[in-house]
Design a protein around this motif. Structure first.
Motif, PDB file in Angstrom:
ATOM      1  N   GLY A   1     -20.209  14.103   8.534  1.00 38.05           N
ATOM      2  CA  GLY A   1     -19.722  14.618   7.774  1.00 38.05           C
ATOM      3  C   GLY A   1     -19.783  12.862   6.465  1.00 38.05           C
ATOM      4  N   LEU A   2     -19.564  11.806   7.468  1.00 40.75           N
ATOM      5  CA  LEU A   2     -19.405   9.949   6.667  1.00 40.75           C
ATOM      6  C   LEU A   2     -20.698  10.282   6.078  1.00 40.75           C
ATOM      7  CD1 LEU A   2     -17.333   7.964   6.190  1.00 40.75           C
ATOM      8  CD2 LEU A   2     -18.338   7.165   7.889  1.00 40.75           C
ATOM      9  N   ALA A   3     -21.606  10.495   6.730  1.00 42.46           N
ATOM     10  CA  ALA A   3     -23.360  10.375   6.114  1.00 42.46           C
ATOM     11  C   ALA A   3     -23.677  11.136   4.653  1.00 42.46           C
ATOM     12  CB  ALA A   3     -24.229  10.041   7.248  1.00 42.46           C
ATOM     13  N   GLN A   4     -23.261  12.648   5.527  1.00 40.53           N
ATOM     14  CA  GLN A   4     -23.228  13.075   3.908  1.00 40.53           C
ATOM     15  C   GLN A   4     -22.634  13.008   2.918  1.00 40.53           C
ATOM     16  OE1 GLN A   4     -22.634  17.071   5.975  1.00 40.53           O
ATOM     17  NE2 GLN A   4     -24.229  17.514   7.400  1.00 40.53           N
ATOM     18  N   THR A   5     -21.694  13.217   3.083  1.00 38.23           N
ATOM     19  CA  THR A   5     -20.205  13.000   2.160  1.00 38.23           C
ATOM     20  C   THR A   5     -20.854  11.241   1.006  1.00 38.23           C
ATOM     21  OG1 THR A   5     -18.847  14.032   3.433  1.00 38.23           O
ATOM     22  CG2 THR A   5     -18.259  12.245   1.442  1.00 38.23           C
ATOM     23  N   LEU A   6     -21.429  10.897   1.859  1.00 45.58           N
ATOM     24  CA  LEU A   6     -21.618   8.770   1.435  1.00 45.58           C
ATOM     25  C   LEU A   6     -22.845   8.863   0.990  1.00 45.58           C
ATOM     26  CD1 LEU A   6     -19.158   6.436   3.206  1.00 45.58           C
ATOM     27  CD2 LEU A   6     -18.892   7.462   0.896  1.00 45.58           C
ATOM     28  N   SER A   7     -23.563   9.870   1.488  1.00 43.32           N
ATOM     29  CA  SER A   7     -24.981  10.331   1.049  1.00 43.32           C
ATOM     30  C   SER A   7     -25.657  10.269  -0.627  1.00 43.32           C
ATOM     31  CB  SER A   7     -26.374  10.761   2.065  1.00 43.32           C
ATOM     32  OG  SER A   7     -26.555  10.122   3.335  1.00 43.32           O
ATOM     33  N   LYS A   8     -24.803  11.419  -0.641  1.00 46.90           N
ATOM     34  CA  LYS A   8     -24.401  11.842  -1.806  1.00 46.90           C
ATOM     35  C   LYS A   8     -24.256  10.946  -2.956  1.00 46.90           C
ATOM     36  CE  LYS A   8     -23.030  16.778  -0.311  1.00 46.90           C
ATOM     37  NZ  LYS A   8     -22.293  17.231   0.235  1.00 46.90           N
ATOM     38  N   ILE A   9     -23.383   9.734  -2.992  1.00 48.65           N
ATOM     39  CA  ILE A   9     -22.983   8.273  -3.708  1.00 48.65           C
ATOM     40  C   ILE A   9     -23.995   7.836  -3.883  1.00 48.65           C
ATOM     41  CG2 ILE A   9     -21.204   7.076  -4.186  1.00 48.65           C
ATOM     42  CD1 ILE A   9     -19.497   8.939  -3.216  1.00 48.65           C
TER      43      ILE A   9
ATOM     44  N   GLU B   1     -19.950  -1.375  -5.070  1.00 41.86           N
ATOM     45  CA  GLU B   1     -20.063  -0.658  -6.300  1.00 41.86           C
ATOM     46  C   GLU B   1     -18.155   0.100  -5.697  1.00 41.86           C
ATOM     47  OE1 GLU B   1     -22.273   2.334  -8.365  1.00 41.86           O
ATOM     48  OE2 GLU B   1     -23.530   0.409  -9.144  1.00 41.86           O
ATOM     49  N   GLY B   2     -17.992  -0.402  -4.226  1.00 41.71           N
ATOM     50  CA  GLY B   2     -16.485   0.560  -3.879  1.00 41.71           C
ATOM     51  C   GLY B   2     -15.589  -0.141  -5.043  1.00 41.71           C
ATOM     52  N   PRO B   3     -14.975  -0.309  -4.351  1.00 43.33           N
ATOM     53  CA  PRO B   3     -13.901   0.405  -2.633  1.00 43.33           C
ATOM     54  C   PRO B   3     -14.575   2.102  -2.858  1.00 43.33           C
ATOM     55  CG  PRO B   3     -11.887  -0.131  -3.348  1.00 43.33           C
ATOM     56  CD  PRO B   3     -12.861   0.011  -4.657  1.00 43.33           C
ATOM     57  N   TRP B   4     -14.875   3.110  -1.732  1.00 44.63           N
ATOM     58  CA  TRP B   4     -15.303   3.545  -1.003  1.00 44.63           C
ATOM     59  C   TRP B   4     -13.566   4.802  -0.118  1.00 44.63           C
ATOM     60  CZ3 TRP B   4     -18.821   5.473  -4.156  1.00 44.63           C
ATOM     61  CH2 TRP B   4     -19.795   4.290  -4.508  1.00 44.63           C
ATOM     62  N   MET B   5     -13.669   5.916  -0.484  1.00 48.35           N
ATOM     63  CA  MET B   5     -12.688   6.152   0.710  1.00 48.35           C
ATOM     64  C   MET B   5     -13.452   7.674   1.307  1.00 48.35           C
ATOM     65  SD  MET B   5     -10.073   5.332  -0.291  1.00 48.35           S
ATOM     66  CE  MET B   5      -8.981   6.474   0.336  1.00 48.35           C
ATOM     67  N   PHE B   6     -13.087   8.267   2.242  1.00 50.96           N
ATOM     68  CA  PHE B   6     -13.554   8.938   2.606  1.00 50.96           C
ATOM     69  C   PHE B   6     -12.604   9.991   3.272  1.00 50.96           C
ATOM     70  CE2 PHE B   6     -14.801  11.661   7.289  1.00 50.96           C
ATOM     71  CZ  PHE B   6     -15.689  12.405   6.372  1.00 50.96           C
ATOM     72  N   GLY B   7     -11.897  10.988   2.385  1.00 51.61           N
ATOM     73  CA  GLY B   7     -10.777  11.736   2.724  1.00 51.61           C
ATOM     74  C   GLY B   7      -9.999  11.111   2.135  1.00 51.61           C
TER      75      GLY B   7
END
Length: 86
Positions: free
Chosen positions: A5-13, A46-52
């Motif tokens: 799920g982490l890979a799928q979500t952050l891949s898009k960005i 370009e972060g910071p990044w959030m996952f959920g």
């Protein structure tokens, strides 16, 4: 967190065309592989990044160190404070 799920979500960005790989290293540590030029730079700069509701803290991988030796201690962040007296 779930690596897929982490890979799928952050891949898009980070790498919207070719995606990223994500390997679960245990203890909430993940190793990302970037399949698109510029993806790593984007992720690191370009972060910071959030996952959920979780913050994703990134460090550049150093293959000479164990995961436990890597320091996840810095994130760039802007803070806006309003109505503070001079």
């Amino acid at each position: 967190m779930n690596a897929e799920g982490l890979a799928q979500t952050l891949s898009k960005i980070w790498c919207p065309i070719k995606g990223v790989g994500c390997k679960d290293l245990g203890d909430n540590h993940f190793l990302f592989t970037f399949f698109q030029h510029g993806g790593k730079r984007r992720a690191m700069e370009e972060g910071p990044w959030m996952f959920g509701r979780d913050l994703v803290v990134l460090v550049d991988y150093d293959e000479t160190k164990l995961v436990e030796e890597l320091e996840f201690a810095f994130i760039p962040i802007w803070v806006r404070v309003s109505k503070v007296p001079l």
